[in-house]
Motif scaffolding. Structure first.
Motif, PDB file in Angstrom:
ATOM      1  N   TRP A  14      -6.989  -2.816   0.507  1.00 36.94           N
ATOM      2  CA  TRP A  14      -5.823  -1.820   0.634  1.00 36.94           C
ATOM      3  C   TRP A  14      -4.430  -2.616   1.310  1.00 36.94           C
ATOM      4  CZ3 TRP A  14      -6.038   2.841  -1.135  1.00 36.94           C
ATOM      5  CH2 TRP A  14      -6.976   3.278  -1.360  1.00 36.94           C
ATOM      6  N   TRP A  18      -1.172  -1.247  -0.706  1.00 32.97           N
ATOM      7  CA  TRP A  18      -0.046  -0.990   0.015  1.00 32.97           C
ATOM      8  C   TRP A  18       1.258  -1.843  -0.362  1.00 32.97           C
ATOM      9  CZ3 TRP A  18      -3.191  -1.009   5.158  1.00 32.97           C
ATOM     10  CH2 TRP A  18      -3.905   0.146   5.138  1.00 32.97           C
ATOM     11  N   CYS A  23       4.922   1.291  -0.466  1.00 35.50           N
ATOM     12  CA  CYS A  23       4.883   2.595   0.244  1.00 35.50           C
ATOM     13  C   CYS A  23       5.408   2.863   1.452  1.00 35.50           C
ATOM     14  CB  CYS A  23       3.425   3.396  -0.040  1.00 35.50           C
ATOM     15  SG  CYS A  23       2.161   2.313   0.700  1.00 35.50           S
ATOM     16  N   PHE A  24       5.365   1.571   2.367  1.00 30.79           N
ATOM     17  CA  PHE A  24       6.059   1.820   3.570  1.00 30.79           C
ATOM     18  C   PHE A  24       7.474   1.505   3.643  1.00 30.79           C
ATOM     19  CE2 PHE A  24       1.226   0.877   4.393  1.00 30.79           C
ATOM     20  CZ  PHE A  24       0.860   2.286   4.387  1.00 30.79           C
ATOM     21  N   ARG A  65       3.033   6.589  10.402  1.00 29.35           N
ATOM     22  CA  ARG A  65       2.094   6.869   9.190  1.00 29.35           C
ATOM     23  C   ARG A  65       2.335   8.584   9.328  1.00 29.35           C
ATOM     24  NH1 ARG A  65      -1.278   3.242   6.647  1.00 29.35           N
ATOM     25  NH2 ARG A  65      -1.103   1.132   7.488  1.00 29.35           N
ATOM     26  N   ARG A  68       5.199   9.793   7.974  1.00 28.64           N
ATOM     27  CA  ARG A  68       5.415   9.773   6.375  1.00 28.64           C
ATOM     28  C   ARG A  68       4.882  10.926   5.848  1.00 28.64           C
ATOM     29  NH1 ARG A  68       3.962   4.384   7.387  1.00 28.64           N
ATOM     30  NH2 ARG A  68       5.837   3.260   7.751  1.00 28.64           N
ATOM     31  N   MET A  69       3.580  11.191   6.528  1.00 27.00           N
ATOM     32  CA  MET A  69       2.748  12.381   5.600  1.00 27.00           C
ATOM     33  C   MET A  69       3.443  13.799   5.964  1.00 27.00           C
ATOM     34  SD  MET A  69      -1.199  11.308   6.224  1.00 27.00           S
ATOM     35  CE  MET A  69      -1.599  10.301   7.607  1.00 27.00           C
ATOM     36  N   SER A 119       2.279  -0.623   9.112  1.00 30.10           N
ATOM     37  CA  SER A 119       2.808  -0.087   7.938  1.00 30.10           C
ATOM     38  C   SER A 119       4.337  -0.484   8.313  1.00 30.10           C
ATOM     39  CB  SER A 119       2.681   1.416   7.999  1.00 30.10           C
ATOM     40  OG  SER A 119       3.315   1.991   8.981  1.00 30.10           O
ATOM     41  N   ASN A 706      -6.684   8.630   9.675  1.00 31.00           N
ATOM     42  CA  ASN A 706      -5.906   7.477   9.103  1.00 31.00           C
ATOM     43  C   ASN A 706      -4.965   6.639   9.712  1.00 31.00           C
ATOM     44  OD1 ASN A 706      -3.072   7.231   7.358  1.00 31.00           O
ATOM     45  ND2 ASN A 706      -5.031   6.170   6.123  1.00 31.00           N
ATOM     46  N   PRO A 710      -6.223   2.953   9.150  1.00 30.60           N
ATOM     47  CA  PRO A 710      -5.957   3.145   7.733  1.00 30.60           C
ATOM     48  C   PRO A 710      -6.696   2.617   6.738  1.00 30.60           C
ATOM     49  CG  PRO A 710      -4.299   1.538   8.614  1.00 30.60           C
ATOM     50  CD  PRO A 710      -5.595   1.956   9.859  1.00 30.60           C
ATOM     51  N   GLU A 714      -8.750   5.364   3.906  1.00 29.24           N
ATOM     52  CA  GLU A 714      -8.361   5.032   2.012  1.00 29.24           C
ATOM     53  C   GLU A 714      -9.730   4.825   1.507  1.00 29.24           C
ATOM     54  OE1 GLU A 714      -5.696   6.085   1.101  1.00 29.24           O
ATOM     55  OE2 GLU A 714      -3.813   5.657   2.280  1.00 29.24           O
ATOM     56  N   TYR A 727      -2.067   7.711   2.200  1.00 20.99           N
ATOM     57  CA  TYR A 727      -0.778   7.715   2.471  1.00 20.99           C
ATOM     58  C   TYR A 727       0.208   8.304   1.576  1.00 20.99           C
ATOM     59  CZ  TYR A 727      -0.306   4.272  -1.733  1.00 20.99           C
ATOM     60  OH  TYR A 727      -0.246   3.805  -3.010  1.00 20.99           O
TER      61      TYR A 727
END
Length: 803
Positions: A14, A18, A23-24, A65, A68-69, A119, A706, A710, A714, A727
């Motif tokens: 993972w 990422w 993505c971060f 995290r 972001r969600m 992240s 998560n 994390p 996932e 994510y």
RNA sequence: GCGGAUGUGGUGGAACGGCAUACACAGCGGACUUAAAAUCCGCCGGCGAAAGCUUGGGGGUUCAAAUCCCCCCAUCCGCACCA
């Protein structure tokens, strides 16, 4: 049956996904709502990450995290505070260049941080010893210089005998160096200073505009130490300018029976020919100068001093002549270096007067001055004080200040404990101060287009024995020409303290690769202020204060658009070793995050550090506790084997699932990570009790978990068949209606003692409840033959009061 | 001395003024196993014969206090002659 939970391949898998998905990484999309989460960037020490880092990092990783969600554009950056003494000391020992050591250590840190699955936006990694970074640190210094906020002064400074370096006030702990513990002595040296005192008022007042935990606000306030009072000039025969003192108790002026000046006070030499015992006075001064600050405070109990014979001051309130003493309990650095002594109402003056046999005159009634000084400002009433008689202390203060101002002998005055910031370090591994000294022009700044002024490469990093920097040997570098007149000039060989680079790093994160300015104003306006900053309490009166000062300065000159850098500041507690002592190499009780990640996995380490206890509390490590968290993750892992064919959230699980969504969301925000995890454990227990779980129920749990764990979440999300990674998913909403039950269990108390439990329908009328309760067979015996005088039904408690 | 924090089972810790001890660790028992580990399922604060008492100690406010108020005690962390 699923395979056993094997953390290593899952975590590596993972972390790579990422990375590849970027993505971060924060987006420069100003239409999105932004969130800036910040942790203190680490000093890349040779020892690598310690278990304290994951505590703070995981906390804000959870927030990042989750944000972001929730649809925020999140900036959660990382970097390295890479200048500093430990690296230089290592270089001195090994002869390896600090830049090399730093490079290596940063790589180790980078790898360790990645291994823990934070992240961070690694595309914005910065380090303070990078010339492209310190170019702007130097630029800020030049701006401070330009505005007169950086000045060189010959001052007695705190000098660490171990590090052979000058220290800021904030770096001296118990008379010793906060870093190496060696004794600190006072030496006089020409030093660069920053006028942080000019910002003292705003640094206090603006605390009201930010959301810092109270502990932080309080200690900053106390450190800045604002006090209000008055300056008063006492006439002295033969010295027309008189002796100016500062007092917080102008109301007690009538009770001033003598004066005290600091040993270094200029009055002594100015009036040397009138002081009959000048030899004794000079002798006392010399002795005081030899004492370190530590010794001075150690001897606090025994007051010493010498009276200046032949010199008399006049108390302006009553015209009486009073003597003047010198004593080291008065400090030259605070107020005017002179006080009026009111022994009846100040404990230090009281002690001194008792020791020296000076008269004690009561001017505030309410205490017993035979026994001790009466310092209470609330209850006292003025006596023996002419026009102040009969007044309360606070009124008398005002009246006296009014009188002093009218008479022209004094005025209202505010003082601070905060001193200017000693900014020079006699060291190699720091930002060079971008100034040259020219015989003709004095201190001249290097033109901005010549920044950065790079550190020269040298081989011998040892400071000279006289305490000057190793840079003193770089003669080619030192000798230069004056940018102003072109004549010969010399570079400053002191460097900046490590607090310099960290005072503005959060700005650079907004625009880390800009080579035109420290950061683009549009980007600063979008990202700043930092929304949530977590860090150690030990930085409260160091880094946190310094960076607020620099920020305000940069705000004043138009570089940033907000007056405070950090909206919210929280602080994590320290992690102690299992034996309750500090983790330390010398105790051999250090826990290494690397080993833990290898053995238990990053997710377990993260979960454990969040579950260990209240986030802001100091807490001892527990290996058994780590195993418990690992067990929890395995229990979650096995939920795969309990999947049924159901969809959505089943009715019988709705209350558990939605209750958990609510609790976890709220607890993350309040930094109650331990209870958030407890809630998720309970939900897992509920699934086991139920015997099965639907995909959607499980996915909800995985999303909630998560931010803490994390990787495993996932992986499971994928294994049970979902194609959208967590994510890229939305944070779940809870359904309020699912939380409302038809019936609740009510505890029935009689006179405060529980006598029965009953299931009652929600929303029942008070009268109906009363009827049911009083009729309950378990309750009846306790109320029989008595009168019900009160009946209280609140939420799930009923209390029947009988007599 | 001043300021801040903390004090709850064997342990780490939960508890908008409303059932003290959630959740875990340790311990005990059961199921599974040839056996052990792992796992799953239970039990699990102390004192008291009982009524009861019990959140560092003592007072108070309240129908109700771990929680609010006052006074102590202990531990930890800052600051320390700041007039």
């Amino acid at each position: 049956m699923s395979e056993h939970y094997v953390h290593l391949p899952i975590e590596e898998k993972w972390q790579k996904i990422w990375d590849d998905a970027h993505c971060f990484e924060a987006k420069d999309d100003y239409t999105m709502p932004k969130y800036y989460a910040l942790i203190e960037f680490p000093f890349p020490s040779g020892a690598g990450l310690h278990v304290g880092h994951p505590r703070s990092n995981t906390a804000l990783d959870i927030i990042s995290r989750k944000r972001r969600m929730e649809g925020y554009n999140v900036l959660f950056p990382i970097g390295y505070d890479s200048f500093g003494l430990p690296t230089e000391n290592y270089a001195i020992r090994t002869g390896i260049h600090p830049a090399k050591v730093t490079e290596h250590n940063m790589q180790v840190f980078h790898k360790q941080l990645k291994m823990l699955g934070f992240s961070f936006d690694y595309s914005r990694e910065i380090y303070t010893s990078d010339p492209e970074y310190y170019r702007w640190t130097q630029w800020i210094f030049l701006k401070l210089f330009e505005k007169g906020l950086a000045y060189k002064a010959e001052l007695p400074i705190n000098f660490c005998t171990g590090c052979k370096v000058g220290l800021a006030n904030e770096e001296v702990v118990d008379g010793c160096c906060e870093r190496c513990g060696s004794p600190v002595v006072r030496i006089v040296r020409s030093q660069w200073m920053l006028k942080i005192t000019e910002y003292a008022d705003r640094l206090i007042d603006d605390l009201d505009t930010v959301d810092f935990i109270d502990r932080v606000k309080t200690s900053q306030k106390n450190w800045i130490g604002r006090s209000t009072g008055a300056e008063v000039t006492f006439k002295i025969e033969g010295w027309p300018e008189g002796l100016r003192i500062y007092t917080t108790r102008p109301d007690t002026l009538f009770g001033a029976t003598y004066m005290v000046i600091a040993p270094e006070h200029p009055l002594v030499e100015a009036m040397a020919d009138r002081i009959k015992n000048i030899d004794a006075v000079r002798d006392y001064r010399a002795k005081a100068a030899r004492k370190s600050d530590f010794e001075r405070s150690e001897l606090a109990k025994d007051k010493t001093g010498v009276m200046l014979e032949g010199v008399t001051a006049i108390n302006p309130a009553n015209g009486k002549p009073i003597p003047i003493w010198i004593s080291d309990y008065v400090l030259m650095g605070y107020g005017t270096g002179a006080i009026m002594a009111v022994p009846a109402h100040d404990t230090r003056d009281y002690e001194f007067a008792k020791t020296m046999g000076m008269p004690i005159v009561e001017v505030v009634a309410g205490g017993d001055i035979e026994k001790e000084a009466f310092t209470d400002c609330e209850t006292g009433v003025l006596v023996n004080s002419g026009f102040l008689n009969g007044m309360q202390v606070e009124d008398a203060k005002k009246a006296m200040i009014e009188w002093l101002e009218k008479e022209g002998i004094g005025q209202k005055k505010t003082n601070f404990k905060l001193r200017d910031w000693l900014f020079s370090r006699q060291r190699y591994w720091g930002e060079p101060i971008p100034l040259v000294y020219c015989e003709h022009c004095g201190w001249v700044p290097i033109p901005e287009d010549q920044l950065p002024l790079r550190l020269p490469d040298i081989e011998d990093f040892r400071p000279a024995d006289d305490g000057s920097s190793a840079l003193a040997r770089a003669t080619d570098w030192i000798h230069t020409t004056c940018p102003k007149c072109g004549g010969p000039a010399e570079r400053e060989i002191d460097t900046m303290p490590n607090w310099a680079g960290s005072s503005w790093y959060y700005m650079r994160y907004c625009d880390p690769h800009n080579d035109k300015c420290l950061a683009d104003r549009k980007k600063l306006d979008y990202w700043l202020p930092v929304d949530w900053y977590n860090g150690g309490m030990e930085h409260t009166t160091l880094h946190l204060l310094y960076s607020r000062f620099w920020h305000k300065f940069l705000y004043d000159i138009g570089v940033v658009g907000c007056p405070e850098p950090y909206m919210k500041r929280t602080s994590h507690g320290m992690i102690l070793a299992e034996d309750g002592r500090k983790m330390s190499k010398s105790f051999g009780n250090v826990i290494n995050p690397d080993d833990l990640v290898r053995e238990y996995g990053a997710d377990t380490v993260r979960a454990y550090e969040m579950f260990i206890g209240a986030f802001d509390q100091t807490i001892p490590w527990s290996t058994a506790g780590v195993k418990g968290c690992r067990r929890f993750l395995e229990r979650v892992w096995r939920l795969q084997d309990m999947l049924n064919d159901g969809q959505g959230v089943r009715k019988e699980m709705a209350a558990s699932v939605h209750g958990c969504i609510k609790k976890v969301g709220e607890d993350y925000e309040r930094m109650k990570f331990n209870t958030a995890i407890a809630a998720m454990m309970s939900l897992v227990n509920d699934f086991y009790q139920n015997g099965s779980v639907t995909k959607d129920e499980l996915r909800t749990l995985l999303i909630l978990m998560n931010p803490v764990c994390p990787h495993i979440t996932e992986e499971m999300n994928e294994l049970i068949g979902f194609t959208t990674p967590i994510y890229a998913s939305k944070w779940p909403q809870y359904d309020e209606s699912a939380l409302v039950k038809d019936e609740i269990e009510v505890a029935v108390q009689v006179n405060g003692k529980i006598r029965a439990k009953m299931m009652l329908p929600v929303g029942m009328e008070q009268d109906a409840v009363r009827e049911l309760v009083l009729d309950n067979p378990e309750v009846k015996p306790w109320i029989e033959g008595k009168t019900v005088i009160k009946f209280i039904a609140i939420r799930n408690i009923v209390n029947v009061v009988v007599k």
